[in-house]
Design a protein around this motif. Structure first.
Motif, PDB file in Angstrom:
ATOM      1  N   SER A  26       0.818  -1.208   0.000  1.00  0.00           N
ATOM      2  CA  SER A  26       0.000   0.000   0.000  1.00  0.00           C
ATOM      3  C   SER A  26       0.858   1.266   0.000  1.00  0.00           C
ATOM      4  O   SER A  26       1.934   1.317   0.585  1.00  0.00           O
ATOM      5  CB  SER A  26      -0.917   0.012   1.228  1.00  0.00           C
ATOM      6  OG  SER A  26      -1.618   1.229   1.320  1.00  0.00           O
ATOM      7  N   LYS A  27       0.348   2.301  -0.667  1.00  0.00           N
ATOM      8  CA  LYS A  27       0.997   3.619  -0.646  1.00  0.00           C
ATOM      9  C   LYS A  27       0.265   4.577   0.287  1.00  0.00           C
ATOM     10  O   LYS A  27       0.588   5.758   0.354  1.00  0.00           O
ATOM     11  CB  LYS A  27       1.044   4.189  -2.058  1.00  0.00           C
ATOM     12  CG  LYS A  27       1.932   3.394  -3.004  1.00  0.00           C
ATOM     13  CD  LYS A  27       1.978   4.033  -4.378  1.00  0.00           C
ATOM     14  CE  LYS A  27       2.880   3.224  -5.321  1.00  0.00           C
ATOM     15  NZ  LYS A  27       2.929   3.817  -6.684  1.00  0.00           N
ATOM     16  N   THR A  29      -0.873   6.206   3.894  1.00  0.00           N
ATOM     17  CA  THR A  29      -0.189   6.529   5.148  1.00  0.00           C
ATOM     18  C   THR A  29      -1.239   6.860   6.208  1.00  0.00           C
ATOM     19  O   THR A  29      -2.440   6.912   5.922  1.00  0.00           O
ATOM     20  CB  THR A  29       0.750   7.736   4.978  1.00  0.00           C
ATOM     21  OG1 THR A  29      -0.045   8.921   4.742  1.00  0.00           O
ATOM     22  CG2 THR A  29       1.704   7.524   3.803  1.00  0.00           C
ATOM     23  N   GLU A 199      -7.871   2.005  -3.132  1.00  0.00           N
ATOM     24  CA  GLU A 199      -6.892   2.991  -2.670  1.00  0.00           C
ATOM     25  C   GLU A 199      -7.123   4.363  -3.303  1.00  0.00           C
ATOM     26  O   GLU A 199      -7.000   5.394  -2.636  1.00  0.00           O
ATOM     27  CB  GLU A 199      -5.478   2.492  -2.989  1.00  0.00           C
ATOM     28  CG  GLU A 199      -4.381   3.257  -2.281  1.00  0.00           C
ATOM     29  CD  GLU A 199      -3.033   2.554  -2.375  1.00  0.00           C
ATOM     30  OE1 GLU A 199      -2.113   3.147  -2.957  1.00  0.00           O
ATOM     31  OE2 GLU A 199      -2.923   1.421  -1.863  1.00  0.00           O
ATOM     32  N   LYS A 203      -7.694   8.131  -1.505  1.00  0.00           N
ATOM     33  CA  LYS A 203      -6.858   9.300  -1.797  1.00  0.00           C
ATOM     34  C   LYS A 203      -7.677  10.482  -2.291  1.00  0.00           C
ATOM     35  O   LYS A 203      -7.344  11.638  -2.015  1.00  0.00           O
ATOM     36  CB  LYS A 203      -5.787   8.929  -2.823  1.00  0.00           C
ATOM     37  CG  LYS A 203      -4.721   7.981  -2.281  1.00  0.00           C
ATOM     38  CD  LYS A 203      -3.687   7.645  -3.349  1.00  0.00           C
ATOM     39  CE  LYS A 203      -2.582   6.766  -2.784  1.00  0.00           C
ATOM     40  NZ  LYS A 203      -1.589   6.388  -3.818  1.00  0.00           N
TER      41      LYS A 203
END
Length: 223
Positions: A26-27, A29, A199, A203
């Motif tokens: 995963s990117k 945070t 994801e 975002k």
């Protein structure tokens, strides 16, 4: 214009998101934990949709970090700040439940013997969420679609009843990285649909790092 009511299982959604953030692939945070759920839900509908009502169900873990008062205070403050952001910035109604104590049996990792442990589990959320969904579905005639953000199978009986008793549509939005039980796929009613939150949806739905509402400034604690 289509009218949508949405109901969010905050506990289920948060822990799925947390596991996604901790995943090696995963990117995402920790900053991505502050989600504008109104924006997120809108990504699954066209512009001719009125997302009129959103309810967020969760509970503040007052029992956390029992031996560290500073960590406990910090965690509680993060929850309260997020609740206020959801309420004042995202215009989402927050319903706060509670945690209850539970005695469970486990195996001691040191002596390999059975031991009893005191754990805390969230109480009331699934019941409160279900009651609100059912009440709104049966009493408000002009709702077109009901959205549920959760992967908890406890809601399946409520979903089935609404589909059987009304002509309203139900759209499940499964939280990112959730384990989707095969029981959901057995719901075959034409008014039922399900999507997975990805994801890119997370975002695109971020609350800004700093937000000022009615003279009060809120800042994400994850900067």
């Amino acid at each position: 214009m289509k009218k949508v009511f949405a109901y969010i299982d905050g506990f289920n959604s948060y822990h799925c998101l947390k596991s996604a953030i901790e995943s090696q692939n995963s990117k995402l945070t920790n900053k991505n934990k502050w989600i504008n759920y109104r924006k997120l839900i809108s990504l699954f509908f066209d512009k001719n949709t009125d997302i009129e009502k959103i309810m967020f169900f969760s509970a503040i873990p007052y029992h956390a970090y029992k031996d560290d008062a500073n960590k406990r205070k910090d965690k509680i403050n993060k929850h309260n700040a997020f609740y206020e952001i959801l309420d004042k910035y995202c215009h989402i109604e927050v319903v706060n439940g509670r945690f209850g104590k539970k005695i469970v049996t486990d195996i001691c990792p040191h002596c390999n013997q059975k031991i009893k442990l005191k754990k805390h589990e969230e109480k009331e959320t699934d019941v409160s969420l279900s009651i609100n969904i059912l009440y709104d579905a049966l009493t408000i005639k002009d709702i077109d679609t009901i959205v549920i953000i959760s992967s908890d199978t406890d809601y399946i009986p409520v979903i089935k009843m609404i589909l059987e008793k009304t002509n309203k549509k139900i759209k499940m939005l499964f939280p990112i990285n959730s384990r989707i039980n095969k029981e959901f796929s057995k719901i075959t009613n034409k008014n039922y649909s399900a999507k997975e939150i990805k994801e890119n949806h997370i975002k695109l739905s971020q609350i800004p790092d700093k937000v000022t509402v009615d003279g009060t400034t809120y800042q994400t604690p994850y900067i």
